[in-house]
Design a protein around this motif. Structure first.
Motif, mmCIF file in Angstrom:
data_model
loop_
_atom_site.group_PDB
_atom_site.id
_atom_site.type_symbol
_atom_site.label_atom_id
_atom_site.label_comp_id
_atom_site.label_asym_id
_atom_site.label_seq_id
_atom_site.Cartn_x
_atom_site.Cartn_y
_atom_site.Cartn_z
ATOM 1 N N SER A 61 -12.667 -18.217 1.969
ATOM 2 C CA SER A 61 -13.868 -18.306 2.797
ATOM 3 C C SER A 61 -14.814 -17.168 2.452
ATOM 4 O O SER A 61 -16.032 -17.285 2.621
ATOM 5 C CB SER A 61 -13.511 -18.254 4.288
ATOM 6 N N LYS A 62 -14.250 -16.070 1.954
ATOM 7 C CA LYS A 62 -15.057 -14.919 1.537
ATOM 8 C C LYS A 62 -14.255 -14.066 0.567
ATOM 9 O O LYS A 62 -13.025 -14.001 0.635
ATOM 10 C CB LYS A 62 -15.498 -14.074 2.733
ATOM 11 N N VAL A 63 -14.978 -13.432 -0.339
ATOM 12 C CA VAL A 63 -14.417 -12.424 -1.231
ATOM 13 C C VAL A 63 -15.064 -11.104 -0.830
ATOM 14 O O VAL A 63 -16.288 -10.957 -0.895
ATOM 15 C CB VAL A 63 -14.710 -12.738 -2.703
ATOM 16 N N VAL A 64 -14.241 -10.168 -0.385
ATOM 17 C CA VAL A 64 -14.727 -8.848 0.007
ATOM 18 C C VAL A 64 -14.419 -7.898 -1.152
ATOM 19 O O VAL A 64 -13.252 -7.698 -1.501
ATOM 20 C CB VAL A 64 -14.058 -8.348 1.296
ATOM 21 N N ALA A 65 -15.460 -7.340 -1.745
ATOM 22 C CA ALA A 65 -15.285 -6.496 -2.921
ATOM 23 C C ALA A 65 -15.589 -5.043 -2.575
ATOM 24 O O ALA A 65 -16.419 -4.749 -1.704
ATOM 25 C CB ALA A 65 -16.185 -6.972 -4.052
ATOM 26 N N VAL A 66 -14.920 -4.152 -3.289
ATOM 27 C CA VAL A 66 -15.051 -2.717 -3.032
ATOM 28 C C VAL A 66 -15.681 -2.054 -4.246
ATOM 29 O O VAL A 66 -15.222 -2.244 -5.380
ATOM 30 C CB VAL A 66 -13.685 -2.089 -2.726
ATOM 31 N N ALA A 67 -16.725 -1.279 -4.022
ATOM 32 C CA ALA A 67 -17.456 -0.614 -5.104
ATOM 33 C C ALA A 67 -16.949 0.810 -5.305
ATOM 34 O O ALA A 67 -16.498 1.461 -4.357
ATOM 35 C CB ALA A 67 -18.948 -0.592 -4.790
ATOM 36 N N VAL A 81 -18.381 9.135 -5.869
ATOM 37 C CA VAL A 81 -17.445 8.358 -5.051
ATOM 38 C C VAL A 81 -17.876 8.479 -3.592
ATOM 39 O O VAL A 81 -18.056 9.590 -3.083
ATOM 40 C CB VAL A 81 -16.011 8.869 -5.237
ATOM 41 N N PRO A 82 -18.081 7.370 -2.910
ATOM 42 C CA PRO A 82 -18.565 7.437 -1.525
ATOM 43 C C PRO A 82 -17.512 8.000 -0.569
ATOM 44 O O PRO A 82 -16.315 7.916 -0.824
ATOM 45 C CB PRO A 82 -18.889 5.975 -1.191
ATOM 46 N N ASP A 83 -17.998 8.557 0.533
ATOM 47 C CA ASP A 83 -17.091 9.128 1.532
ATOM 48 C C ASP A 83 -16.259 8.053 2.216
ATOM 49 O O ASP A 83 -15.126 8.304 2.644
ATOM 50 C CB ASP A 83 -17.885 9.909 2.584
ATOM 51 N N VAL A 84 -16.818 6.861 2.366
ATOM 52 C CA VAL A 84 -16.092 5.712 2.911
ATOM 53 C C VAL A 84 -16.258 4.569 1.924
ATOM 54 O O VAL A 84 -17.229 4.541 1.160
ATOM 55 C CB VAL A 84 -16.603 5.301 4.310
ATOM 56 N N PRO A 85 -15.327 3.614 1.895
ATOM 57 C CA PRO A 85 -15.454 2.505 0.944
ATOM 58 C C PRO A 85 -16.763 1.742 1.135
ATOM 59 O O PRO A 85 -17.174 1.454 2.260
ATOM 60 C CB PRO A 85 -14.245 1.624 1.279
ATOM 61 N N VAL A 86 -17.403 1.442 0.025
ATOM 62 C CA VAL A 86 -18.605 0.605 0.029
ATOM 63 C C VAL A 86 -18.170 -0.820 -0.301
ATOM 64 O O VAL A 86 -17.561 -1.064 -1.347
ATOM 65 C CB VAL A 86 -19.638 1.091 -0.989
ATOM 66 N N THR A 87 -18.464 -1.752 0.581
ATOM 67 C CA THR A 87 -18.028 -3.132 0.388
ATOM 68 C C THR A 87 -19.221 -4.067 0.274
ATOM 69 O O THR A 87 -20.321 -3.773 0.751
ATOM 70 C CB THR A 87 -17.127 -3.598 1.550
ATOM 71 N N PHE A 88 -18.998 -5.195 -0.351
ATOM 72 C CA PHE A 88 -20.010 -6.235 -0.469
ATOM 73 C C PHE A 88 -19.292 -7.568 -0.574
ATOM 74 O O PHE A 88 -18.066 -7.620 -0.771
ATOM 75 C CB PHE A 88 -20.926 -6.000 -1.674
ATOM 76 N N PHE A 89 -20.023 -8.656 -0.418
ATOM 77 C CA PHE A 89 -19.446 -9.997 -0.464
ATOM 78 C C PHE A 89 -19.817 -10.716 -1.752
ATOM 79 O O PHE A 89 -20.916 -10.556 -2.284
ATOM 80 C CB PHE A 89 -19.937 -10.852 0.702
ATOM 81 N N LYS A 90 -18.886 -11.532 -2.222
ATOM 82 C CA LYS A 90 -19.182 -12.552 -3.221
ATOM 83 C C LYS A 90 -18.907 -13.896 -2.545
ATOM 84 O O LYS A 90 -17.847 -14.073 -1.933
ATOM 85 C CB LYS A 90 -18.305 -12.357 -4.457
ATOM 86 N N PRO A 91 -19.831 -14.845 -2.624
ATOM 87 C CA PRO A 91 -19.642 -16.107 -1.899
ATOM 88 C C PRO A 91 -18.562 -16.976 -2.535
ATOM 89 O O PRO A 91 -18.183 -16.805 -3.698
ATOM 90 C CB PRO A 91 -21.017 -16.774 -1.990
ATOM 91 N N SER A 92 -18.106 -17.929 -1.768
ATOM 92 C CA SER A 92 -17.081 -18.849 -2.271
ATOM 93 C C SER A 92 -17.571 -19.614 -3.499
ATOM 94 O O SER A 92 -16.776 -19.982 -4.369
ATOM 95 C CB SER A 92 -16.657 -19.831 -1.176
ATOM 96 N N THR A 93 -18.873 -19.835 -3.598
ATOM 97 C CA THR A 93 -19.440 -20.563 -4.730
ATOM 98 C C THR A 93 -19.427 -19.752 -6.019
ATOM 99 O O THR A 93 -19.742 -20.284 -7.091
ATOM 100 C CB THR A 93 -20.877 -20.990 -4.419
ATOM 101 N N GLN A 222 -6.186 -17.177 2.222
ATOM 102 C CA GLN A 222 -6.927 -17.445 0.995
ATOM 103 C C GLN A 222 -8.085 -16.478 0.765
ATOM 104 O O GLN A 222 -8.671 -16.475 -0.327
ATOM 105 C CB GLN A 222 -7.430 -18.890 0.883
ATOM 106 N N ASP A 223 -8.460 -15.669 1.752
ATOM 107 C CA ASP A 223 -9.492 -14.672 1.493
ATOM 108 C C ASP A 223 -8.988 -13.671 0.455
ATOM 109 O O ASP A 223 -7.788 -13.490 0.262
ATOM 110 C CB ASP A 223 -9.887 -13.942 2.777
ATOM 111 N N VAL A 224 -9.933 -13.033 -0.215
ATOM 112 C CA VAL A 224 -9.622 -12.154 -1.343
ATOM 113 C C VAL A 224 -10.320 -10.813 -1.168
ATOM 114 O O VAL A 224 -11.483 -10.762 -0.744
ATOM 115 C CB VAL A 224 -10.064 -12.805 -2.671
ATOM 116 N N ILE A 225 -9.605 -9.739 -1.485
ATOM 117 C CA ILE A 225 -10.199 -8.411 -1.576
ATOM 118 C C ILE A 225 -10.144 -7.971 -3.033
ATOM 119 O O ILE A 225 -9.079 -7.979 -3.653
ATOM 120 C CB ILE A 225 -9.462 -7.387 -0.691
#
Length: 260
Positions: A61-67, A81-93, A222-225
């Motif tokens: 349903s979502k891919v949560v990626a860490v930069a 390197v950020p003080d806290v994880p920086v995350t972003f989404f990649k869509p299912s498509t 099924q979600d992915v990190i």
């Protein structure tokens, strides 16, 4: 256990990948009844792996990626390197599978490969404590976080740069019996090594990332990190064959093609 999602004769299913002792070790799929996100049984129907089409191992349903989760990669792009994880989404498509073509997006002239360890979530979860993080994981697979680097720089936010169609190859299957703490991870382009690192170089561990993500959102089966990429990212061109290999999992291979 290696679990693959596949298509054969118009039917889509899951199977356990194993060597066929009667055929000199040729890989076969033992097709399972149901799906691997609950208790399942093997059907006993065995099909040579060469006779099926491997599909993306999951439909998230979502891919949560860490930069910037590897120091050397952050440095090569001029970032701290950020003080806290920086995350972003990649869509299912954005998700495609092993062997699928990757269409070069028209919006970019500078698409980069990023080899990554992908964590596949096996159960609905939120607010996961660190000591229970492994309990919500079904397994691990290879990922390529394809990035339109020029779009990323130009637009400042990453939705289009990271989320274009075909920008998230996953596969070839899910490995369920694996310790992700110190695995070799490599990317090659046309057989030439571009990236080589180890997951032990991650700034934040798999457990850290699950805790961080589930503090703010519910993850579904099924979600992915995506856990970040080691140094050595670089450009791809139409006609290139890009491969991500992770120790204990296997190799995810895709060819870059011109978008129709």
């Amino acid at each position: 256990m290696r679990i693959a999602r596949f298509s054969i004769d118009g039917t889509v299913g899951f199977g356990v990948v194993e060597a066929d002792r009667d055929q000199g070790g040729e890989p076969v799929l033992d097709i399972i009844k149901g799906h691997p996100f609950a208790a399942f049984e093997r059907s006993g129907r065995r099909v040579p792996l060469s006779k099926v089409r491997l599909l993306p191992p999951v439909l998230p349903s979502k891919v949560v990626a860490v930069a910037r989760n590897y120091r050397e990669h952050a440095a090569e792009l001029g970032n701290a390197v950020p003080d806290v994880p920086v995350t972003f989404f990649k869509p299912s498509t954005s998700v495609v599978g092993h062997g699928d073509p990757v269409a070069y997006p028209r919006i970019s002239s500078d698409v980069h490969h990023e080899a990554e360890l992908a964590v596949v979530i096996g159960r609905l979860c939120r607010d996961v404590p660190r000591e229970r993080a492994r309990d919500v994981i079904l397994g691990y697979t290879c990922a390529n976080d394809l990035t339109a680097r020029d779009v990323q720089r130009r637009e400042g936010q990453w939705a289009r740069a990271k989320g274009f169609d075909h920008s998230c190859p996953l596969g070839p299957w899910i490995e369920t019996d694996l310790d992700p703490a110190d695995l070799a991870i490599m990317c090659t382009v046309n057989g030439e090594q571009r990236q080589l690192g180890r997951t032990s170089e991650m700034v934040r561990t798999v457990e850290d990332l699950i805790v961080h993500v589930t503090e703010s959102m519910t993850l579904l089966p099924q979600d992915v990190i995506l856990t970040g990429t080691p140094a050595g990212v670089g450009p791809l061109h139409v006609g290139d064959e890009v491969a991500v290999t992770i120790e204990g999992i296997g190799t995810l291979t895709n060819k870059v093609v011109k978008r129709d």
